[in-house]
Scaffold this motif. Structure first.
Motif: not given
Length: 239
Positions: A116-119, A121-127, A164-166
């Motif tokens: 889920g984190i992998q999938a 990640l691209p959208a979260l990086r844009e948010a 993941t946090a780091a």
């Protein structure tokens, strides 16, 4: 359905904690992609909730994760939060545990959140203000007999949360864990709930949802890599 405001993808949303989390986030102004492998139960659970789409998702499937994220972004225009709540409880003694049962617990409880984190990640990086919350367990801070598969998978998820946090701190993505104690959900049968209640009341799904909502909120904007234990003091008791 696209509009402004935060968007969350919540797994294991058909019942229990996941359903409570989805409903709480809607009250907080989120639009929510409620995901679960049980599609019929999920549809019934989200009926009547505005700004929610029901998405069938097996969290152990990489392709289904990609489809779920694509549908979420297509429906809402963005993705700002991921709640990895789906999980399975596997109880057996070491001598009775099977390789199949052990692996299933790890695939759902640890591999699923990783995929889920992998999938996402691209959208979260844009948010802006993106955040991830992983549902661990007090079984990830205290050893319970007959929980080799479940406990070790939640220990793994706890480690994944920290790593993941780091790694995502430089992207401005916060990653935290909520660690529930015994909660009144279908994951625990009535006999187990009654036994656990003898030493103190069980938590409610809404109390776990409140903790998740806080970790996703602006009030937690300076919190990442943290573990919020919500257990009524269970881990403080000895024996």
């Amino acid at each position: 359905m696209t509009a402004s405001g935060p968007v969350a993808l919540v797994t294991g949303a058909a019942r229990g904690q996941g359903a409570a989390i989805a409903a709480r986030l809607v009250r907080d102004g989120f639009r929510v992609a409620a995901c679960d492998v049980s599609s019929d139960e999920l549809t019934a659970s989200v009926a009547g909730l505005d700004g929610v789409i029901a998405v069938e998702l097996d969290v152990t499937s990489e392709s289904q994760w990609q489809d779920a994220v694509s549908r979420t972004v297509s429906s809402f225009g963005s993705l700002t939060a991921l709640v990895n709540n789906a999980g399975v409880l596997q109880r057996a003694s070491l001598s009775d545990e099977t390789a199949e049962g052990f692996e299933r617990a790890w695939r759902v409880n640890c591999l699923g959140p990783f995929l889920g984190i992998q999938a996402c990640l691209p959208a979260l990086r844009e948010a802006s203000g993106a955040a991830i919350v992983n549902t661990c367990s007090t079984g990830a801070v205290r050893a319970f007999p007959n929980h080799a598969a479940y406990g070790s998978s939640k220990w793994g998820l706890r480690g994944l949360t920290q790593i993941t946090a780091a790694e995502l701190a430089s992207d401005g993505i916060r990653v935290n864990a909520v660690l529930p104690g015994p909660v009144q959900t279908p994951m625990l049968d009535e006999r187990t709930q009654a036994r656990l209640a003898e030493s103190g009341r069980l938590g409610t799904p809404g109390e776990i949802a409140d903790a998740v909502a806080f970790l996703l909120s602006e009030q937690a904007s300076f919190i990442t890599g943290s573990e919020l234990v919500v257990d009524g003091g269970q881990t403080l008791r000895i024996g």
